[in-house]
Design an enzyme around this catalytic site. Structure first.
Site, PDB file in Angstrom:
ATOM      1  N   ASP A 242      -1.126   3.473   2.400  1.00 62.70           N
ATOM      2  CA  ASP A 242      -0.461   3.769   1.150  1.00 62.70           C
ATOM      3  C   ASP A 242      -0.266   2.313   0.407  1.00 62.70           C
ATOM      4  O   ASP A 242       0.264   1.372   0.954  1.00 62.70           O
ATOM      5  CB  ASP A 242       1.174   4.352   1.171  1.00 62.70           C
ATOM      6  CG  ASP A 242       1.829   4.669  -0.172  1.00 62.70           C
ATOM      7  OD1 ASP A 242       1.153   5.414  -0.824  1.00 62.70           O
ATOM      8  OD2 ASP A 242       2.761   4.011  -0.501  1.00 62.70           O
TER       9      ASP A 242
ATOM     10  N   GLU B 166      -5.219   2.275   0.091  1.00 61.43           N
ATOM     11  CA  GLU B 166      -5.143   2.711  -1.156  1.00 61.43           C
ATOM     12  C   GLU B 166      -4.920   1.472  -2.077  1.00 61.43           C
ATOM     13  O   GLU B 166      -3.863   0.858  -2.097  1.00 61.43           O
ATOM     14  CB  GLU B 166      -3.861   3.490  -1.540  1.00 61.43           C
ATOM     15  CG  GLU B 166      -3.708   4.187  -2.853  1.00 61.43           C
ATOM     16  CD  GLU B 166      -2.306   4.490  -3.478  1.00 61.43           C
ATOM     17  OE1 GLU B 166      -2.234   4.898  -4.423  1.00 61.43           O
ATOM     18  OE2 GLU B 166      -1.355   4.104  -2.845  1.00 61.43           O
TER      19      GLU B 166
HETATM   20  C1  NOJ Z   1       1.075   6.024  -3.678  1.00 58.83           C
HETATM   21  C2  NOJ Z   1       1.170   7.178  -3.531  1.00 58.83           C
HETATM   22  O1  NOJ Z   1      -0.292   7.879  -3.581  1.00 58.83           O
HETATM   23  C3  NOJ Z   1       2.117   7.832  -4.403  1.00 58.83           C
HETATM   24  O2  NOJ Z   1       2.019   9.310  -4.495  1.00 58.83           O
HETATM   25  C4  NOJ Z   1       3.405   7.441  -4.403  1.00 58.83           C
HETATM   26  O3  NOJ Z   1       4.215   7.863  -5.255  1.00 58.83           O
HETATM   27  C5  NOJ Z   1       3.541   5.694  -4.308  1.00 58.83           C
HETATM   28  N1  NOJ Z   1       2.368   5.116  -3.633  1.00 58.83           N
HETATM   29  C6  NOJ Z   1       4.561   4.998  -3.550  1.00 58.83           C
HETATM   30  O4  NOJ Z   1       4.747   5.394  -2.068  1.00 58.83           O
END
Ligand code: NOJ
Length: 554
Positions: free
Chosen positions: A214, A284
């Protein structure tokens, strides 16, 4: 011949566990539901890996991206025994398990943070990012306990408002790049890194095959915590209208170069487990400067196996623009690094909502024919659409804080059948955690399996074809010039193992593609699923919204 690994030749399918399959009757999906649907994943679709969004204990302020225990399962989803069962059953079917690692922030209810905020001299104080208030010009004390001064700098939370929360008891601010219930961990503290690497070991030892990380680039910030400069061009993006967050250039609150050292170590940790079987990481990383983005592979390809590539979601849905980002990407990828593409996830509006039903089929063909690993989002394969959520049912904290930005619409229950509750929960369950799409009786797995040429039929055909085609699995990519503006044409070729031409019509009009130099070929798949067989590239007529995969002689 070079051997390719499962995460290179395979297709990843993202499951948002809350919304996949409810076996307990509480209107929320669970891990037993994933086990129940393993046949669907491995037989009906035949994907190679599933990425599970967070299932850890969590107060659910951000639906699991606020973790209060990194090494357990939220009772809503099951327990560790069920998780182990899922891993065992998946592995028996050659399905890989990727779990979500959330290293940038924990929940504010995590024992680490509870300790950290308990006093300034607590041993875990430095596990999070604490800072003094910036003295205000007036230097006055507030009688109501408000901070004596302004936040330490101008950093903003992705979810709106300042990224700093005042802690009255200890008289300092803490940093939260997302919700105030998601305090940022301090990755400059070696104890934090050690603790999170222990978490990684815990899941590797339980048998997981990889991690989706993440907001991977957020973990290292400017050590001097300088203000972010103003953004002279605060336009938002294709996906989002501009908002306060866009008024700054986010130079200092994420992506500090020290992040690369952490990912080198993380990779060594994964590699230590890879002799047994190859493990994998995907970060990500929302960066659209391709040089910076590609730096996350590592100079020696020794960091992440891949940073997620969101470029297709960030351009206009037009042949020229799509080709341009793919070509730029192909040029930016370091030699030996592996590309990937994604068209949807739990943070973005669905493919059908973005491009319409007809183009959703072209999108499926694009995603499953480009070079690199595709990631599918649950439900896109049956044409799930965004579901309008009435304000009183809105749950996503982002949408509640910034109207219009809610992500509930694209996280609604999976549509398995035309039965009440769409086969997601038993028919007698009164309330699902989010409402079902009103058109679920038409767009669901059961119905589409019985319906030749449904979008599910197309996904299955494309997945099967991809698996049978070395050119699609690992062959090279080459764009082809000379097609009409509305069409994107490219070759995929695997020396001696096949040569494939992909022709995609991004328009709702018929297009004539004249590429005589390519000779003759055989149509293997049309997005309309109604034609196959010999074709001449002297003149290929594509119907509106049609894409075709053509086998050429080598
Ligand atoms: C990215 C995640 O995909 C999202 O759903 C989340 O709200 C934020 N990061 C914070 O963790």
């Amino acid at each position: 011949m070079k051997e390719y690994l499962w995460w290179q030749t395979g297709v990843v399918y993202q499951i948002y566990p809350r919304s996949f399959k409810d076996t307990t009757g509480n209107g929320v999906g669970d891990l037993a539901g994933v086990i129940e649907q393993l046949d669907y994943l491995t037989e009906t679709l035949d994907v190679d890996a599933i990425w599970l969004s967070p299932f850890y204990p969590s107060p659910m302020a951000d639906f699991g991206y606020d973790v209060s225990d990194y090494t357990d399962i939220h009772p809503l989803f099951g327990d560790l025994a069920i998780f182990d069962e899922l891993v065992a059953q998946a592995h028996r079917r050659d399905l890989h398990i990727i779990v979500d690692l959330v290293p940038n922030h924990s929940s504010d209810q995590h024992p680490w943070f509870l300790e950290s905020r308990s006093s300034r001299d607590n041993l875990k104080r430095d596990w999070y990012v604490w800072a003094d208030a910036k003295p205000s010009s007036l230097q006055r004390r507030h009688s109501d306990g408000a901070p004596d001064g302004a936040p330490p700098n101008n950093w903003l939370s992705v979810f709106g408002g300042p990224a700093w929360e005042w802690d009255e008891a200890t008289g300092q601010y803490y940093l939260h790049s997302f919700l105030k219930e998601q305090p940022d961990l301090n990755w400059r503290n070696p104890a934090v890194k050690a603790a999170m690497f222990d978490v990684v070991r815990f899941w590797l030892e339980r048998g997981v095959d990889g991690f989706r990380i993440d907001v991977a680039h957020y973990i290292m910030k400017d050590p001097d915590m300088r203000d972010n400069p103003p953004n002279p061009n605060a336009q938002g993006s294709l996906l989002r209208r501009p908002r306060e967050y866009d008024t700054l250039l986010h130079l200092h609150d994420k992506g500090h170069p020290d992040v690369h050292g952490v990912f080198r170590e993380f990779r060594q940790l994964l590699d230590g487990y890879s002799a047994e079987r190859p493990r994998f990481s995907v970060g990500e990383i929302h960066i659209f400067d391709w040089q910076k983005w590609a730096s996350y592979y590592g100079e020696e390809l020794d960091e992440l196996h891949m940073p997620f590539n969101f470029s297709l979601m960030n351009v206009a849905w037009q042949a020229r623009d799509i080709r341009q980002v793919v070509d730029e990407l192909e040029a930016a990828i370091p030699p030996g690094a592996w590309p990937n593409y994604v068209l949807g996830n739990h943070d973005h509006t669905r493919i059908v909502a973005r491009y319409g039903r007809a183009q959703a089929r072209v999108a499926a063909m694009l995603l499953l024919t480009l070079r690199g690993t595709p990631t599918l989002y649950y439900g896109d394969e049956v044409g799930m659409n965004d579901v309008p959520i009435p304000p009183e049912l809105e749950q996503d904290p982002f949408g509640l804080r910034e109207p219009g930005f809610g992500r509930d619409s694209n996280r609604t229950p999976m549509q398995w059948s035309p039965a009440p509750n769409a086969g997601f929960s038993a028919p007698n369950v009164r309330e699902l955690w989010l409402p079902l799409a009103s058109d679920y009786e038409e767009f669901n797995v059961e119905r589409q399996l019985a319906e030749p040429r449904s979008i599910l039929d197309l996904y299955r055909r494309l997945l099967r074809y991809r698996k049978s085609s070395p050119a699609l699995q690992w062959g090279g990519y080459q764009p082809v010039d000379g097609a009409p503006d509305a069409c994107y044409v490219f070759l995929r070729h695997a020396q001696g193992r096949g040569r494939i031409l992909v022709v995609l019509n991004f328009s709702a009009e018929e297009q004539r593609v004249v590429l005589p130099a390519l000779g003759e070929g055989t149509i293997a798949v049309s997005t309309h699923l109604d034609r196959e067989g010999a074709v001449s590239l002297d003149e290929l007529v594509l119907r509106e919204d049609e894409g075709v995969i053509i086998e050429l002689s080598d």
